[in-house]
Design a protein around this motif. Structure first.
Motif, PDB file in Angstrom:
ATOM      1  N   ASN A  47       0.915  -1.415  -0.059  1.00  0.00           N
ATOM      2  CA  ASN A  47      -0.106   0.355  -0.228  1.00  0.00           C
ATOM      3  C   ASN A  47       0.900   1.216   0.067  1.00  0.00           C
ATOM      4  N   ILE A  48       1.705   1.600  -0.899  1.00  0.00           N
ATOM      5  CA  ILE A  48       2.476   2.514  -1.093  1.00  0.00           C
ATOM      6  C   ILE A  48       2.241   3.628  -1.239  1.00  0.00           C
ATOM      7  N   PRO A  49       1.650   4.187  -2.370  1.00  0.00           N
ATOM      8  CA  PRO A  49       1.069   5.402  -2.707  1.00  0.00           C
ATOM      9  C   PRO A  49       0.817   6.427  -0.575  1.00  0.00           C
ATOM     10  N   PRO A  50      -0.081   5.534  -0.784  1.00  0.00           N
ATOM     11  CA  PRO A  50      -0.958   6.694   0.445  1.00  0.00           C
ATOM     12  C   PRO A  50       0.307   6.493   1.599  1.00  0.00           C
ATOM     13  N   ILE A  51       0.840   5.684   1.653  1.00  0.00           N
ATOM     14  CA  ILE A  51       2.278   6.083   2.997  1.00  0.00           C
ATOM     15  C   ILE A  51       3.423   7.013   1.967  1.00  0.00           C
ATOM     16  N   LEU A  52       3.106   6.691   1.145  1.00  0.00           N
ATOM     17  CA  LEU A  52       4.368   7.723   0.921  1.00  0.00           C
ATOM     18  C   LEU A  52       3.790   9.228   0.866  1.00  0.00           C
ATOM     19  N   ASN A  53       2.664   9.064   0.216  1.00  0.00           N
ATOM     20  CA  ASN A  53       1.350  10.942   0.719  1.00  0.00           C
ATOM     21  C   ASN A  53       1.361  11.224   2.270  1.00  0.00           C
ATOM     22  N   LEU A  54       1.738  10.083   3.437  1.00  0.00           N
ATOM     23  CA  LEU A  54       1.514  10.447   4.700  1.00  0.00           C
ATOM     24  C   LEU A  54       3.134  10.663   5.230  1.00  0.00           C
TER      25      LEU A  54
ATOM     26  N   TYR B  93       9.785  12.195  -2.338  1.00  0.00           N
ATOM     27  CA  TYR B  93       8.711  11.464  -2.916  1.00  0.00           C
ATOM     28  C   TYR B  93       8.421  11.499  -4.342  1.00  0.00           C
ATOM     29  N   GLU B  94       8.367  12.356  -5.557  1.00  0.00           N
ATOM     30  CA  GLU B  94       8.690  11.885  -6.685  1.00  0.00           C
ATOM     31  C   GLU B  94       9.740  10.928  -7.578  1.00  0.00           C
ATOM     32  N   GLU B  95      10.670  10.721  -6.789  1.00  0.00           N
ATOM     33  CA  GLU B  95      11.821  10.267  -7.051  1.00  0.00           C
ATOM     34  C   GLU B  95      11.144   8.669  -6.880  1.00  0.00           C
ATOM     35  N   ILE B  96      10.640   8.315  -5.115  1.00  0.00           N
ATOM     36  CA  ILE B  96      10.236   7.215  -5.284  1.00  0.00           C
ATOM     37  C   ILE B  96       8.444   6.989  -6.140  1.00  0.00           C
ATOM     38  N   CYS B  97       8.137   7.931  -6.381  1.00  0.00           N
ATOM     39  CA  CYS B  97       7.081   7.196  -7.326  1.00  0.00           C
ATOM     40  C   CYS B  97       7.285   7.076  -8.326  1.00  0.00           C
ATOM     41  N   ASP B  98       8.205   7.213  -8.763  1.00  0.00           N
ATOM     42  CA  ASP B  98       8.858   6.772 -10.399  1.00  0.00           C
ATOM     43  C   ASP B  98       9.747   5.712 -10.127  1.00  0.00           C
TER      44      ASP B  98
ATOM     45  N   LYS C  14       0.404   1.205  10.573  1.00  0.00           N
ATOM     46  CA  LYS C  14      -0.258   0.547  11.738  1.00  0.00           C
ATOM     47  C   LYS C  14      -1.344   0.973  11.119  1.00  0.00           C
ATOM     48  N   ASP C  15      -1.629   1.934  10.164  1.00  0.00           N
ATOM     49  CA  ASP C  15      -3.030   2.982   9.984  1.00  0.00           C
ATOM     50  C   ASP C  15      -2.594   2.159   8.752  1.00  0.00           C
ATOM     51  N   LYS C  16      -1.674   1.816   7.307  1.00  0.00           N
ATOM     52  CA  LYS C  16      -1.698   1.351   6.462  1.00  0.00           C
ATOM     53  C   LYS C  16      -1.351  -0.076   5.838  1.00  0.00           C
ATOM     54  N   GLU C  17      -0.952  -0.564   6.729  1.00  0.00           N
ATOM     55  CA  GLU C  17      -0.920  -1.930   6.767  1.00  0.00           C
ATOM     56  C   GLU C  17      -0.853  -2.474   7.608  1.00  0.00           C
ATOM     57  N   PRO C  18      -2.106  -2.613   8.479  1.00  0.00           N
ATOM     58  CA  PRO C  18      -2.208  -3.065   9.949  1.00  0.00           C
ATOM     59  C   PRO C  18      -2.336  -5.019   9.991  1.00  0.00           C
ATOM     60  N   LEU C  19      -2.285  -5.158   9.064  1.00  0.00           N
ATOM     61  CA  LEU C  19      -2.580  -7.265   8.995  1.00  0.00           C
ATOM     62  C   LEU C  19      -0.958  -7.000   9.965  1.00  0.00           C
ATOM     63  N   LEU C  20      -0.831  -6.939   8.438  1.00  0.00           N
ATOM     64  CA  LEU C  20       0.803  -6.882   8.273  1.00  0.00           C
ATOM     65  C   LEU C  20       1.786  -6.701   9.740  1.00  0.00           C
ATOM     66  N   VAL C  21       1.750  -5.413   9.483  1.00  0.00           N
ATOM     67  CA  VAL C  21       2.454  -5.257  11.158  1.00  0.00           C
ATOM     68  C   VAL C  21       1.862  -6.245  12.562  1.00  0.00           C
ATOM     69  N   GLU C  22       0.505  -6.440  12.110  1.00  0.00           N
ATOM     70  CA  GLU C  22       0.102  -7.596  13.572  1.00  0.00           C
ATOM     71  C   GLU C  22       0.732  -9.159  13.300  1.00  0.00           C
ATOM     72  N   ASP C  23       1.204  -8.749  11.903  1.00  0.00           N
ATOM     73  CA  ASP C  23       2.186 -10.363  11.539  1.00  0.00           C
ATOM     74  C   ASP C  23       2.948 -10.681  12.320  1.00  0.00           C
ATOM     75  N   LEU C  24       3.586  -9.525  12.021  1.00  0.00           N
ATOM     76  CA  LEU C  24       5.299  -9.708  12.217  1.00  0.00           C
ATOM     77  C   LEU C  24       5.132  -9.088  13.980  1.00  0.00           C
ATOM     78  N   GLU C  25       4.730  -8.221  14.340  1.00  0.00           N
ATOM     79  CA  GLU C  25       4.871  -8.197  15.420  1.00  0.00           C
ATOM     80  C   GLU C  25       4.486  -9.296  16.685  1.00  0.00           C
ATOM     81  N   LYS C  26       3.495 -10.287  16.063  1.00  0.00           N
ATOM     82  CA  LYS C  26       3.421 -11.770  16.484  1.00  0.00           C
ATOM     83  C   LYS C  26       4.666 -12.238  16.519  1.00  0.00           C
ATOM     84  N   LYS C  27       6.033 -12.179  15.683  1.00  0.00           N
ATOM     85  CA  LYS C  27       6.859 -12.772  15.266  1.00  0.00           C
ATOM     86  C   LYS C  27       7.956 -12.891  16.379  1.00  0.00           C
ATOM     87  N   ALA C  28       7.555 -11.334  16.589  1.00  0.00           N
ATOM     88  CA  ALA C  28       8.709 -10.872  17.669  1.00  0.00           C
ATOM     89  C   ALA C  28       8.767 -11.371  18.727  1.00  0.00           C
TER      90      ALA C  28
END
Length: 169
Positions: free
Chosen positions: A100-107, A119-124, A155-169
């Motif tokens: 979910n990179i575009p909204p992450i970059l925007n924030l 921002y432009e370089e990463i978007c390109d 945590k806001d844009k990729e909550p399930l991924l963060v939750e999965d990684l926190e469980k592994k920690a």
């Protein structure tokens, strides 16, 4: 690459004399199933205390115990220096799995972690892993504050991924 034992040893070496004494007292008084006898740390140096910690708690558990004890004696900066940031600890997984990179970059732009040219370089850049690698190289190199903001965005844009990684920690 330094071991966890090396990192703990360096952290204890950097404590002032009074804070090292407070740390040893807190270690002896620590609650829990594994106790450290006073004679194991009394009049010992940072290397000896590190060895006692590792033999009492294991090398993998020792950093968490040291962080807990440092916080208990109000050595918050020293504790923070020992803690590995979530985004550093899970760098490889985040580079591979964040989609979910575009909204992450925007924030990141909105919160001034990155500026328009970055921002432009990463978007390109083509491909999500490549974009994430650039985020790490360009946006997160400024330090802990940038990493904290990035983590909150994740945590806001990729909550399930963060939750999965926190469980592994």
């Amino acid at each position: 690459m330094p071991t966890k034992k090396d990192i703990v040893k360096d952290a204890l070496e950097d404590l002032s004399k009074i804070n090292f004494k407070k740390f040893c007292d807190a270690l002896v008084d620590r609650r829990g199933d594994r106790k450290v006898a006073k004679n194991k740390v009394q009049d010992k140096d940072f290397m000896d205390v590190t060895n006692v910690l590792v033999s009492s708690f294991t090398e993998d558990e020792t950093p968490a115990v040291v962080i807990e004890l440092l916080k208990s004696i109000k050595c918050f900066d020293e504790a923070k220096n020992l803690e590995e940031h979530f985004v550093d600890k899970h760098r490889t997984e985040l580079i591979e799995r964040v989609t979910n990179i575009p909204p992450i970059l925007n924030l990141l732009l909105k919160k001034k972690v990155i500026q328009d040219p970055v921002y432009e370089e990463i978007c390109d850049t083509k491909g999500n892993p490549e974009k994430m690698t650039k985020i790490y190289r360009q946006a997160l190199k400024s330090g802990i504050c940038a990493k904290d903001i990035f983590f909150e965005i994740l945590k806001d844009k990729e909550p399930l991924l963060v939750e999965d990684l926190e469980k592994k920690a």
